[in-house]
Design a protein around this motif. Sequence first.
Motif, PDB file in Angstrom:
ATOM      1  N   TYR A 191      39.215  41.974  39.156  1.00 54.88           N
ATOM      2  CA  TYR A 191      38.331  41.058  39.880  1.00 54.88           C
ATOM      3  C   TYR A 191      37.048  40.811  39.083  1.00 54.88           C
ATOM      4  O   TYR A 191      36.532  39.690  39.033  1.00 54.88           O
ATOM      5  CB  TYR A 191      38.007  41.626  41.257  1.00 54.88           C
ATOM      6  CG  TYR A 191      39.230  41.906  42.090  1.00 54.88           C
ATOM      7  CD1 TYR A 191      39.952  40.876  42.679  1.00 54.88           C
ATOM      8  CD2 TYR A 191      39.687  43.208  42.259  1.00 54.88           C
ATOM      9  CE1 TYR A 191      41.083  41.131  43.432  1.00 54.88           C
ATOM     10  CE2 TYR A 191      40.820  43.482  43.004  1.00 54.88           C
ATOM     11  CZ  TYR A 191      41.526  42.434  43.592  1.00 54.88           C
ATOM     12  OH  TYR A 191      42.659  42.690  44.325  1.00 54.88           O
ATOM     13  N   SER A 214      46.295  40.874  37.985  1.00 55.63           N
ATOM     14  CA  SER A 214      46.381  42.206  38.570  1.00 55.63           C
ATOM     15  C   SER A 214      46.901  43.248  37.588  1.00 55.63           C
ATOM     16  O   SER A 214      46.710  44.446  37.799  1.00 55.63           O
ATOM     17  CB  SER A 214      47.282  42.169  39.807  1.00 55.63           C
ATOM     18  OG  SER A 214      48.578  41.710  39.464  1.00 55.63           O
ATOM     19  N   LYS A 249      35.485  42.176  44.103  1.00 63.07           N
ATOM     20  CA  LYS A 249      36.764  41.889  44.742  1.00 63.07           C
ATOM     21  C   LYS A 249      36.596  40.828  45.834  1.00 63.07           C
ATOM     22  O   LYS A 249      37.366  39.858  45.902  1.00 63.07           O
ATOM     23  CB  LYS A 249      37.358  43.156  45.344  1.00 63.07           C
ATOM     24  CG  LYS A 249      38.673  42.905  46.087  1.00 63.07           C
ATOM     25  CD  LYS A 249      39.217  44.163  46.723  1.00 63.07           C
ATOM     26  CE  LYS A 249      40.498  43.852  47.515  1.00 63.07           C
ATOM     27  NZ  LYS A 249      41.044  45.047  48.191  1.00 63.07           N
ATOM     28  N   TYR A 268      39.778  50.016  40.586  1.00 61.28           N
ATOM     29  CA  TYR A 268      40.593  48.968  41.213  1.00 61.28           C
ATOM     30  C   TYR A 268      39.995  47.574  40.994  1.00 61.28           C
ATOM     31  O   TYR A 268      40.692  46.552  41.035  1.00 61.28           O
ATOM     32  CB  TYR A 268      40.695  49.212  42.719  1.00 61.28           C
ATOM     33  CG  TYR A 268      39.398  48.965  43.449  1.00 61.28           C
ATOM     34  CD1 TYR A 268      39.094  47.726  43.983  1.00 61.28           C
ATOM     35  CD2 TYR A 268      38.452  49.983  43.582  1.00 61.28           C
ATOM     36  CE1 TYR A 268      37.896  47.488  44.623  1.00 61.28           C
ATOM     37  CE2 TYR A 268      37.247  49.757  44.221  1.00 61.28           C
ATOM     38  CZ  TYR A 268      36.969  48.513  44.740  1.00 61.28           C
ATOM     39  OH  TYR A 268      35.780  48.290  45.371  1.00 61.28           O
ATOM     40  N   ALA A 269      38.673  47.505  40.772  1.00 60.07           N
ATOM     41  CA  ALA A 269      37.966  46.219  40.715  1.00 60.07           C
ATOM     42  C   ALA A 269      38.029  45.578  39.331  1.00 60.07           C
ATOM     43  O   ALA A 269      37.554  44.444  39.171  1.00 60.07           O
ATOM     44  CB  ALA A 269      36.506  46.405  41.120  1.00 60.07           C
TER      45      ALA A 269
END
Length: 517
Positions: A109, A86, A74, A105-106
């Motif tokens: 990224y 996203s 990230k 969440y990563a």
Amino acid sequence: MKKTLSIALTSAMAVSMFSSVAFGKTSSDYSDLSQLDSATKAKFDAMISAGIFDGMTETTFGLKSQMNRAQFAKVAALLLKLPVNSGLRVSSYTDVSTYDQANGYALPYIEALKTAGITEGTSAWTYDPAGQVTKQELAAFLVRILGKQTEAESMTLTDGSVSNWAKGYVALAQQLKLVPETVGAFEGQMPATRELLVTGAYEAKQQYVPDKVSLIGAQAIGASKVKVWVNDILDTKKATFMLSKGTMSVPVQATWSDDGKWVILEASSPLSEGDYTAEISGIDTTSVLRKDVHFSVQKEQVTELKFVNPSDTIASSASASIKVKALNQYGETATQDASSFTATAAGSAPTDITKDEWGNLVLVVNSQMKDYIPVTVYLKNQNLNVSRSFKVGNAPILSYLEPNKLTYSGGKTRLINIGDTATVTLNLFDQYGNPVTKKQWDNGEVTAKSLLPDIMPDNPNLEIVKAGADLSPTDLFDTNGNPRFEVKLIGKPDMQSTHQVTIYSENAYATVSVDVD
């Protein structure tokens, strides 16, 4: 050099990400930052307000917590201002998932870094998001942000706790105050903390030269194609690229993305295996921080063979066509010559294996007097093959004509002078969707052999070349065995006009428009 986290980063940090001030949390909201001095707090505030760092909890930043590969992904993607999708929910790595509560969440990224050719996983299929980032890996990352890897590679360090590949990076990072100097061992293979990343990234920002163009990364995306990423929008009309392998220059054609963030460099032939350099030029050198980027290319390999016939049935013919597509590691049609392949059909070698204009392998087999034809195609000297058993149907019937692009003689866009010709190539298909070949046509195997060309409306200024009202097999196929017909201008018309030329048989027809000046 071997690294658990492959980082091929360059100078692409956007200053705005550090100088922008956003409403939200600050260092004062985290209890473990309260004891920091005001100067250090300012560094943390800059990183937090830029959205690059969040707290581990609502009240705890995690100052001394170890940084894992998900957290690093990230930070790296945001520092380099990479395009991040996203909404992405599926990863190319098997161990990266949105269902991972700790590191899911990563995912966007991680994919952004991979797409830009900046980082690799721990294997072809795994990334290890929970894995730790070492201090020496962090030092290399910060040095590369400043575009100083060449300088780092010329430096040495007498510290046995640092891997050989990282010694120059750690030495320069310490000299530039990106990581703290140590009295004893640096302990380069120890995990890096979030504190070390925040302060190091902030220090790198102070030394970063703004408004400079820099190449971020490059990777081969095809047998003859390379994708190069840049950190900022530049004048794509002035910018030019050079591709080289050692001292050998490789001519390329550049095609920019609409947003000017990447460019495709395409060579006229497949790139050989080895190390390459892409270099930008044609723009003001004072506006360039890093003008070149290095990457490696693997030799083109055939990774998949697949039949591309529209069905499992072929016509009963002494020269039936079976098509196979060979794909390389990039999913493209492989460029290997037809001689690289061999095949068997009904236990015997096909009479012929060639390549068509789309790069498909074409096998000509005798399917007469058979109910089924088992076919196997092999890539010579490699353990790669594909097999299928084809059902044999009736004799071929010309069922469909497909016209290709119309071309005018002399590169013109219409018929202008007497003697000018317009040529359209044809694809001929039988009732099973397979191509009709010249051999089938010449052998009299194809029903509806006679094709009639017609010019509408009737015009004395045009004629079908060579054959008048009928096309014989010789006239229908060119010297390479490709079907086509031609129209010739034999008289000057009074005005510009467009004529419909139709070639037809009992079961199929094709119409094209011919413009006359």
